[in-house]
Design a protein around this motif. Structure first.
Motif, PDB file in Angstrom:
ATOM      1  N   ASP A 179       6.020   2.020  -8.519  1.00 12.71           N
ATOM      2  CA  ASP A 179       4.587   2.033  -8.238  1.00 12.71           C
ATOM      3  C   ASP A 179       4.185   3.362  -7.590  1.00 12.71           C
ATOM      4  OD1 ASP A 179       4.420  -0.637  -9.062  1.00 12.71           O
ATOM      5  OD2 ASP A 179       4.827  -1.373  -7.040  1.00 12.71           O
ATOM      6  N   ASP A 180       2.981   3.818  -7.903  1.00 14.69           N
ATOM      7  CA  ASP A 180       2.447   4.998  -7.227  1.00 14.69           C
ATOM      8  C   ASP A 180       2.176   4.645  -5.769  1.00 14.69           C
ATOM      9  OD1 ASP A 180       2.440   6.634  -9.494  1.00 14.69           O
ATOM     10  OD2 ASP A 180       0.463   5.916 -10.119  1.00 14.69           O
ATOM     11  N   GLN A 181       2.625   5.507  -4.868  1.00 13.81           N
ATOM     12  CA  GLN A 181       2.423   5.253  -3.447  1.00 13.81           C
ATOM     13  C   GLN A 181       1.058   5.762  -3.010  1.00 13.81           C
ATOM     14  OE1 GLN A 181       5.936   7.272  -1.897  1.00 13.81           O
ATOM     15  NE2 GLN A 181       6.762   5.283  -1.310  1.00 13.81           N
ATOM     16  N   LYS A 182       0.429   5.009  -2.148  1.00 15.17           N
ATOM     17  CA  LYS A 182      -0.845   5.411  -1.572  1.00 15.17           C
ATOM     18  C   LYS A 182      -0.593   6.029  -0.193  1.00 15.17           C
ATOM     19  CE  LYS A 182      -3.431   1.976  -4.144  1.00 15.17           C
ATOM     20  NZ  LYS A 182      -2.316   1.665  -5.024  1.00 15.17           N
ATOM     21  N   LYS A 183      -1.480   6.921   0.207  1.00 16.46           N
ATOM     22  CA  LYS A 183      -1.314   7.627   1.484  1.00 16.46           C
ATOM     23  C   LYS A 183      -1.164   6.660   2.653  1.00 16.46           C
ATOM     24  CE  LYS A 183      -3.981  11.655   0.011  1.00 16.46           C
ATOM     25  NZ  LYS A 183      -5.220  12.431   0.234  1.00 16.46           N
ATOM     26  N   LEU A 184      -2.018   5.634   2.695  1.00 13.73           N
ATOM     27  CA  LEU A 184      -1.937   4.672   3.801  1.00 13.73           C
ATOM     28  C   LEU A 184      -0.630   3.891   3.773  1.00 13.73           C
ATOM     29  CD1 LEU A 184      -5.525   3.175   4.170  1.00 13.73           C
ATOM     30  CD2 LEU A 184      -4.213   4.386   5.909  1.00 13.73           C
ATOM     31  N   ASP A 185      -0.122   3.587   2.574  1.00 16.43           N
ATOM     32  CA  ASP A 185       1.158   2.871   2.464  1.00 16.43           C
ATOM     33  C   ASP A 185       2.291   3.707   3.041  1.00 16.43           C
ATOM     34  OD1 ASP A 185      -0.122   0.803   1.184  1.00 16.43           O
ATOM     35  OD2 ASP A 185       0.524   1.391  -0.826  1.00 16.43           O
ATOM     36  N   VAL A 186       2.327   4.975   2.680  1.00 15.58           N
ATOM     37  CA  VAL A 186       3.398   5.864   3.148  1.00 15.58           C
ATOM     38  C   VAL A 186       3.326   6.027   4.660  1.00 15.58           C
ATOM     39  CG1 VAL A 186       4.279   8.231   3.047  1.00 15.58           C
ATOM     40  CG2 VAL A 186       3.566   7.076   0.950  1.00 15.58           C
ATOM     41  N   MET A 187       2.115   6.262   5.171  1.00 16.41           N
ATOM     42  CA  MET A 187       1.964   6.440   6.608  1.00 16.41           C
ATOM     43  C   MET A 187       2.292   5.156   7.372  1.00 16.41           C
ATOM     44  SD  MET A 187      -1.136   8.037   8.805  1.00 16.41           S
ATOM     45  CE  MET A 187      -2.190   6.640   8.591  1.00 16.41           C
ATOM     46  N   SER A 188       1.853   4.019   6.878  1.00 18.80           N
ATOM     47  CA  SER A 188       2.153   2.735   7.525  1.00 18.80           C
ATOM     48  C   SER A 188       3.649   2.468   7.531  1.00 18.80           C
ATOM     49  CB  SER A 188       1.426   1.602   6.807  1.00 18.80           C
ATOM     50  OG  SER A 188       0.043   1.767   6.905  1.00 18.80           O
ATOM     51  N   ASN A 189       4.296   2.787   6.419  1.00 21.61           N
ATOM     52  CA  ASN A 189       5.746   2.621   6.318  1.00 21.61           C
ATOM     53  C   ASN A 189       6.449   3.482   7.371  1.00 21.61           C
ATOM     54  OD1 ASN A 189       8.135   1.622   4.743  1.00 21.61           O
ATOM     55  ND2 ASN A 189       8.425   3.820   4.459  1.00 21.61           N
ATOM     56  N   ASP A 190       6.020   4.730   7.505  1.00 23.97           N
ATOM     57  CA  ASP A 190       6.617   5.626   8.499  1.00 23.97           C
ATOM     58  C   ASP A 190       6.400   5.118   9.918  1.00 23.97           C
ATOM     59  OD1 ASP A 190       7.468   7.280   6.450  1.00 23.97           O
ATOM     60  OD2 ASP A 190       5.838   8.740   6.722  1.00 23.97           O
ATOM     61  N   MET A 191       5.211   4.607  10.200  1.00 27.78           N
ATOM     62  CA  MET A 191       4.926   4.066  11.541  1.00 27.78           C
ATOM     63  C   MET A 191       5.803   2.866  11.845  1.00 27.78           C
ATOM     64  SD  MET A 191       0.811   4.215  11.703  1.00 27.78           S
ATOM     65  CE  MET A 191      -0.087   5.726  11.931  1.00 27.78           C
TER      66      MET A 191
END
Length: 95
Positions: free
Chosen positions: A63-75
């Protein structure tokens, strides 16, 4: 003023600390609660911070990652790793 607001509202932290003797569970839940608050704050400011849209990456399921998904994952990962009580982390966003 205190009649309009519950100044002694129960919190997750107080509830867990009062009802369990498992300190690692308390630490884990507090770390999760902190990451939830950070994510909620980021979502609330997503438009101003230009966090909508695709991040330009693909996750492990294709799946294409969304900016909020990537940032939330990192948090979430940072909160759990720094808690010191999480042994294994698995995420759809990481391979």
């Amino acid at each position: 003023m205190s009649e309009k607001f519950d100044v002694d509202a129960p919190t997750l932290s107080r509830y867990v600390m009062a009802n369990t003797k498992d300190t690692e569970l308390v630490i884990l839940l507090n770390s999760l609660a902190t990451s939830f608050k950070l994510i909620a704050s980021a979502v609330g400011r997503a438009g101003v911070a230009q966090l909508y849209g695709l991040a330009g990456e693909v996750n492990s399921t294709g799946d294409d990652q969304k900016k909020l998904d990537v940032m939330s994952n990192d948090m979430m990962i940072n909160a759990l790793v720094n808690s010191g009580v999480c042994s294994v982390l698995v995420s759809e966003e990481n391979e």
